[in-house]
Design an enzyme around this catalytic site. Structure first.
Site, short mmCIF file in Angstrom:
data_model
loop_
_atom_site.label_atom_id
_atom_site.label_comp_id
_atom_site.label_asym_id
_atom_site.label_seq_id
_atom_site.Cartn_x
_atom_site.Cartn_y
_atom_site.Cartn_z
N SER A 1 -2.21 3.70 2.88
CA SER A 1 -1.71 2.34 3.10
C SER A 1 -0.81 2.22 4.31
CB SER A 1 -0.99 1.85 1.85
OG SER A 1 0.07 2.72 1.50
N LYS B 1 -5.68 -7.34 -2.09
CA LYS B 1 -5.79 -7.12 -0.64
C LYS B 1 -7.04 -7.82 -0.11
CE LYS B 1 -2.30 -4.00 -1.14
NZ LYS B 1 -1.82 -2.82 -1.82
N HIS C 1 -6.99 -0.38 -0.34
CA HIS C 1 -7.26 -0.88 1.01
C HIS C 1 -8.72 -0.75 1.45
CE1 HIS C 1 -3.10 -1.78 1.99
NE2 HIS C 1 -2.81 -0.73 1.25
C1 LIG Z 1 -0.72 -2.47 -2.62
C2 LIG Z 1 -1.04 -1.16 -3.23
C3 LIG Z 1 -0.89 -0.94 -4.60
C4 LIG Z 1 -0.25 -1.94 -5.51
O1 LIG Z 1 -1.07 -3.02 -5.74
P1 LIG Z 1 -0.43 -4.44 -6.14
O2 LIG Z 1 -1.60 -5.21 -6.65
O3 LIG Z 1 0.16 -5.00 -4.91
O4 LIG Z 1 0.59 -4.16 -7.19
C5 LIG Z 1 -1.31 0.27 -5.11
N1 LIG Z 1 -1.82 1.22 -4.31
C6 LIG Z 1 -1.95 1.06 -2.99
C7 LIG Z 1 -2.53 2.16 -2.15
C8 LIG Z 1 -1.56 -0.14 -2.39
O5 LIG Z 1 -1.65 -0.30 -1.08
#
Ligand SMILES: *Cc1c(COP(=O)(O)O)cnc(C)c1O
Length: 386
Positions: free
Chosen positions: A175, A234, A203
């Site tokens: 990320s 995302k 992602h």
């Molecule tokens: C954003 C993210 C999360 C958390 O997800 P949310 O739905 O925002 O709680 C978990 N793992 C990774 C790799 C992320 O980038």
């Protein structure tokens, strides 16, 4: 005590503060009344504002209400939740899927459901914080291997007691760095040493692979990874997390996973929006094409200007600065120039690797990317970074 700790953070240039955006998080946003180019959202395909997705949320909200009423097992499983899980399973090519109120919640509760104190976890050093927290909460013995280093992982696997149940935990796309985990070599090691892989494809989902199914499709290992986690927040443009895998695994989670059992179901409108977004991903592959073209335009521009980029292979393009105060200065200079891309500092990233994490979306225009590059050039020059 709070004041002292906050002052300490401030002295180290590590204090964080919230900024309010008074518009949708599109390619541009309204910040303090100014329209500026947004280069930090994970709304990669622009689906958070796609009319089909927004309308699905509105229609489901009219029909099913604003909230779900209870946890899923109590009375909170509504038709939109079931439809979403069927859609997700089909999209991911698994037997079943289960959704959670957040990706963070999915990780901190699914890993402890999967493995306990008798188990062993090997995780990439740059795993997302929610994975780290899930590993810790599980009570399993927890070791990290050097980022992306399959030789190191193999050494750890070879040295472990043979009978111990072992989980390998990784992000699909990392990320804060934007590189892709070596899933093929990892799958090979998992098979060779009798371990299982848990991948967090927050992602990669929606943007990687021929049909957008994610990192496993991209690396051609879909059938070799039993536990696929991802987010709906995302590229899918809505909110929530999910686990996809075998029907037995999903039923097991329904019965044992505390972050599923003891929390209220996501609002129906949110679930309906995610279903609609997955359908758009399947029906509008040109969004992925535009995303990757935009990614190339921004990456090439940054390289031409002489910025130090992390070894990214995705629409996440981190410009590595080093000291947190210098990263903060760049973020501030960019804001003055009309570009919003906040500094990412420890503990989110390792010490001395503070950065500006730029992300690009399918909806940015060439003109916006070029304007952002011009702003980056002026800001970078003024701070002697390029
Ligand atoms: C954003 C993210 C999360 C958390 O997800 P949310 O739905 O925002 O709680 C978990 N793992 C990774 C790799 C992320 O980038």
């Amino acid at each position: 005590m709070f004041k002292q700790q906050l002052k300490k953070l401030d002295d180290q240039h590590l204090l964080r503060r919230l900024r309010t955006i008074s518009s949708a998080t599109g390619p541009t946003v309204l910040l303090d009344g100014r329209e500026i180019i947004l280069l930090s959202s994970n709304n990669y395909l622009g689906l958070a504002t796609h009319p089909t997705v927004v309308n699905a949320a509105i229609e489901a909200t009219h029909r099913y209400g604003a909230g779900s009423g209870a946890a899923r097992l109590v009375c909170g499983t509504l038709t939109p939740h079931e439809t979403l899980e069927n859609t997700l399973a089909r999209f991911k090519g698994t037997e079943a899927a289960l959704t959670f109120a957040a990706g963070y919640l999915a990780n901190i509760s699914a890993i402890p459901a999967l493995i306990g104190k008798d188990g062993l976890i090997f995780a990439d050093r740059l795993c997302h914080a929610s994975l780290v927290d899930g590993c810790r909460l599980s009570g399993a013995t927890f070791r990290v291997y050097r980022h992306g280093d399959m030789n190191h992982l193999e050494q750890l696997l070879a040295r472990r007691p043979a009978a111990q149940r072992t989980l390998i935990v990784t992000d699909g796309i990392f990320s804060m760095d934007g590189d892709i985990a070596p899933m093929k070599d990892m799958a090979h090691l998992a098979e060779r040493y009798g371990a299982e892989i848990y991948v967090d494809d927050a992602h990669g989902t929606g943007i990687l692979g021929r049909t957008g199914r994610g990192t496993l499709e991209h690396c051609e290992v879909e059938s070799r990874v039993p536990y696929q986690m991802g987010t709906l927040s995302k590229a899918i443009g809505s909110a929530g997390g999910y686990l996809a895998g075998s029907a037995t695994f999903i039923t097991y989670l329904v019965n044992t996973c505390r972050g599923f059992i003891y929390t209220t179901a996501t609002p129906p409108g949110i679930a309906a929006a995610a279903t609609a977004a997955i359908q758009v991903i399947e029906q509008e592959p040109e969004r992925r094409t535009r995303l990757w073209r935009n990614r190339e335009r921004l990456a090439q521009g940054l390289t031409r200007l002489g910025f130090r980029l992390a070894a990214s292979e995705s629409p996440i393009l981190p410009v590595i600065i080093g000291d947190p105060d210098r990263a903060m200065n760049l973020a501030q200079a960019l804001l003055t120039e009309g570009v919003y891309a906040p500094a990412i500092r420890p503990p989110t990233v390792p010490p001395a690797t503070s950065r500006i994490r730029l992300t690009i979306t399918a909806d940015h225009t060439d003109e916006q990317i070029d304007r952002a590059l011009a702003a980056l050039e002026r800001a970078g020059r003024s701070l002697n970074l390029i």
